[in-house]
Design a protein around this motif. Structure first.
Motif, PDB file in Angstrom:
ATOM      1  N   TYR A 151       0.813  -1.209   0.000  1.00  0.00           N
ATOM      2  CA  TYR A 151       0.000   0.000   0.000  1.00  0.00           C
ATOM      3  C   TYR A 151       0.844   1.255   0.000  1.00  0.00           C
ATOM      4  O   TYR A 151       2.012   1.244   0.379  1.00  0.00           O
ATOM      5  N   THR A 152       0.245   2.306  -0.500  1.00  0.00           N
ATOM      6  CA  THR A 152       0.888   3.614  -0.450  1.00  0.00           C
ATOM      7  C   THR A 152       0.095   4.460   0.524  1.00  0.00           C
ATOM      8  O   THR A 152      -1.102   4.253   0.715  1.00  0.00           O
ATOM      9  N   TYR A 153       0.782   5.371   1.167  1.00  0.00           N
ATOM     10  CA  TYR A 153       0.102   6.244   2.123  1.00  0.00           C
ATOM     11  C   TYR A 153       0.700   7.636   2.061  1.00  0.00           C
ATOM     12  O   TYR A 153       1.818   7.824   1.575  1.00  0.00           O
ATOM     13  N   LYS A 154      -0.078   8.590   2.518  1.00  0.00           N
ATOM     14  CA  LYS A 154       0.488   9.920   2.714  1.00  0.00           C
ATOM     15  C   LYS A 154      -0.028  10.478   4.023  1.00  0.00           C
ATOM     16  O   LYS A 154      -0.995   9.952   4.601  1.00  0.00           O
ATOM     17  N   THR A 155       0.645  11.520   4.499  1.00  0.00           N
ATOM     18  CA  THR A 155       0.259  12.113   5.772  1.00  0.00           C
ATOM     19  C   THR A 155      -0.616  13.324   5.482  1.00  0.00           C
ATOM     20  O   THR A 155      -0.204  14.240   4.783  1.00  0.00           O
ATOM     21  N   VAL A 156      -1.853  13.265   5.978  1.00  0.00           N
ATOM     22  CA  VAL A 156      -2.788  14.374   5.789  1.00  0.00           C
ATOM     23  C   VAL A 156      -3.178  14.893   7.164  1.00  0.00           C
ATOM     24  O   VAL A 156      -3.695  14.138   7.979  1.00  0.00           O
ATOM     25  N   ASP A 157      -2.900  16.168   7.414  1.00  0.00           N
ATOM     26  CA  ASP A 157      -3.204  16.788   8.722  1.00  0.00           C
ATOM     27  C   ASP A 157      -2.666  15.958   9.878  1.00  0.00           C
ATOM     28  O   ASP A 157      -3.323  15.818  10.912  1.00  0.00           O
ATOM     29  N   GLY A 158      -1.491  15.383   9.668  1.00  0.00           N
ATOM     30  CA  GLY A 158      -0.850  14.660  10.770  1.00  0.00           C
ATOM     31  C   GLY A 158      -1.266  13.199  10.913  1.00  0.00           C
ATOM     32  O   GLY A 158      -0.830  12.522  11.840  1.00  0.00           O
ATOM     33  N   TYR A 159      -2.104  12.735   9.997  1.00  0.00           N
ATOM     34  CA  TYR A 159      -2.558  11.336  10.079  1.00  0.00           C
ATOM     35  C   TYR A 159      -2.239  10.605   8.774  1.00  0.00           C
ATOM     36  O   TYR A 159      -2.378  11.170   7.693  1.00  0.00           O
ATOM     37  N   TRP A 160      -1.853   9.333   8.915  1.00  0.00           N
ATOM     38  CA  TRP A 160      -1.618   8.536   7.707  1.00  0.00           C
ATOM     39  C   TRP A 160      -2.945   8.188   7.041  1.00  0.00           C
ATOM     40  O   TRP A 160      -3.912   7.807   7.708  1.00  0.00           O
ATOM     41  N   THR A 161      -2.919   8.313   5.726  1.00  0.00           N
ATOM     42  CA  THR A 161      -4.081   7.898   4.939  1.00  0.00           C
ATOM     43  C   THR A 161      -3.586   6.923   3.885  1.00  0.00           C
ATOM     44  O   THR A 161      -2.634   7.226   3.162  1.00  0.00           O
ATOM     45  N   ILE A 162      -4.224   5.759   3.813  1.00  0.00           N
ATOM     46  CA  ILE A 162      -3.851   4.794   2.772  1.00  0.00           C
ATOM     47  C   ILE A 162      -4.455   5.279   1.461  1.00  0.00           C
ATOM     48  O   ILE A 162      -5.666   5.491   1.364  1.00  0.00           O
ATOM     49  N   THR A 163      -3.593   5.506   0.473  1.00  0.00           N
ATOM     50  CA  THR A 163      -4.087   6.086  -0.783  1.00  0.00           C
ATOM     51  C   THR A 163      -4.387   5.006  -1.822  1.00  0.00           C
ATOM     52  O   THR A 163      -5.188   5.221  -2.719  1.00  0.00           O
ATOM     53  N   ASP A 164      -3.701   3.868  -1.686  1.00  0.00           N
ATOM     54  CA  ASP A 164      -3.923   2.813  -2.673  1.00  0.00           C
ATOM     55  C   ASP A 164      -3.410   1.497  -2.086  1.00  0.00           C
ATOM     56  O   ASP A 164      -2.480   1.503  -1.285  1.00  0.00           O
ATOM     57  N   HIS A 165      -4.052   0.403  -2.444  1.00  0.00           N
ATOM     58  CA  HIS A 165      -3.452  -0.874  -2.032  1.00  0.00           C
ATOM     59  C   HIS A 165      -3.694  -1.948  -3.087  1.00  0.00           C
ATOM     60  O   HIS A 165      -4.687  -1.944  -3.800  1.00  0.00           O
ATOM     61  N   LYS A 166      -2.704  -2.834  -3.160  1.00  0.00           N
ATOM     62  CA  LYS A 166      -2.768  -3.962  -4.095  1.00  0.00           C
ATOM     63  C   LYS A 166      -2.435  -5.201  -3.287  1.00  0.00           C
ATOM     64  O   LYS A 166      -1.674  -5.131  -2.333  1.00  0.00           O
ATOM     65  N   ASP A 167      -3.032  -6.309  -3.675  1.00  0.00           N
ATOM     66  CA  ASP A 167      -2.701  -7.501  -2.917  1.00  0.00           C
ATOM     67  C   ASP A 167      -2.654  -8.726  -3.818  1.00  0.00           C
ATOM     68  O   ASP A 167      -3.232  -8.747  -4.907  1.00  0.00           O
ATOM     69  N   THR A 168      -1.923  -9.701  -3.348  1.00  0.00           N
ATOM     70  CA  THR A 168      -1.891 -11.009  -4.002  1.00  0.00           C
ATOM     71  C   THR A 168      -1.974 -12.044  -2.896  1.00  0.00           C
ATOM     72  O   THR A 168      -1.662 -11.745  -1.747  1.00  0.00           O
ATOM     73  N   TYR A 169      -2.419 -13.233  -3.243  1.00  0.00           N
ATOM     74  CA  TYR A 169      -2.431 -14.283  -2.235  1.00  0.00           C
ATOM     75  C   TYR A 169      -2.254 -15.635  -2.898  1.00  0.00           C
ATOM     76  O   TYR A 169      -2.462 -15.789  -4.103  1.00  0.00           O
TER      77      TYR A 169
END
Ligand SMILES: *[C@@H]1O[C@H](CO)[C@@H](O)[C@H](O)[C@H]1NC(C)=O
Length: 238
Positions: A151-169
């Motif tokens: 996953y990718t994340y960025k910090t918005v107003d001091g909090y992490w926000t997950i911006t995108d995620h990919k998964d495999t299993y």
């Protein structure tokens, strides 16, 4: 404004709990840690089982058991509906790999768990060449379900926000139990279940994706809630 801040300070003093909402079982790492991946990996390994029980104060629901509710599998040849779907075993996960790139806001999380899915099922159609029909209880045991989430994340107003995620299993094995296949025709049911278990990995490719997608979404959703409640600075000390 000043009055309300003052009131908040008093309230905090009385409650003695405003320093942070981070649960005490999560020991944050320092961003400057030269072995940050390893540090966070051991935090995840240590805190994961507790996190999986849910943290009601933060609105985080349990992941073990994870209540998936209704799961619908729609294939050209086969319809399956699972209801009251409950998955257990995630808390016993083993972390295989964890990587974080703080500059780029990228995380890789790779873990394995033995999980069991229980549900009421309704099934009608064909698996491989075999007609199958029934309605009853099912139990599917998955050995070594390996999930990799990036996953990718960025910090918005001091909090992490997950911006995108990919998964495999992937998984090592699956074992099925179905009660009341073919309206209780035991001989036909036993033969069919034997066939299903002999071909379980192929059959899981047909029926598992919606359930496993829902397991992964639940994990991501609860982690999002943690990030929404706890400031980034408390999760990763600066
Ligand atoms: C899952 O169970 C098998 C034995 O059935 C065991 O070898 C394996 O280590 C278990 N995996 C995890 C992640 O606990």
């Amino acid at each position: 404004m000043r009055v309300s801040l003052c009131l908040m300070a008093i309230a905090c003093f009385i409650a003695g709990a405003c320093a942070g909402k981070l649960p005490s079982f999560i020991k944050p790492c320092a961003a400057s840690d030269p072995n940050l991946d390893q540090c966070i990996a051991s935090v995840i390994t240590g805190a994961g089982p507790k996190f999986a029980q849910g943290i009601p104060e933060l609105g985080i629901k349990p992941l073990d058991p994870a209540d998936l509710g209704k799961v619908v599998v729609k294939n050209p040849a086969l319809n399956v509906i699972f209801e009251d779907t409950v998955v257990t075993g995630l808390a016993g996960f083993r972390l295989n790999n964890f990587k974080i790139n703080v500059e780029k806001g990228k995380v890789l999380l790779d873990f394995t768990a033995n999980v069991t899915l229980k549900a009421h099922y309704e099934m009608d159609g064909q698996v491989l060449i075999l007609p199958i029909k029934g309605s009853g209880q099912t139990k599917i045991k998955i050995t070594n379900l390996n999930i990799v989430i990036r996953y990718t994340y960025k910090t918005v107003d001091g909090y992490w926000t997950i911006t995108d995620h990919k998964d495999t299993y992937k998984m090592d094995n699956a074992h099925f139990k179905f009660t009341n296949l073919f309206g209780g025709n035991k001989e036909l049911a036993d033969t069919t279940i034997k066939f299903l278990n002999e071909n379980s990995l192929i059959i899981m490719q047909e029926i598992a994706p919606p359930a496993i997608d829902q397991i992964i979404s639940s994990c991501v959703l609860e982690v999002r809630k943690l990030f929404k409640e706890i400031p980034a600075e408390e999760l990763l000390a600066q």
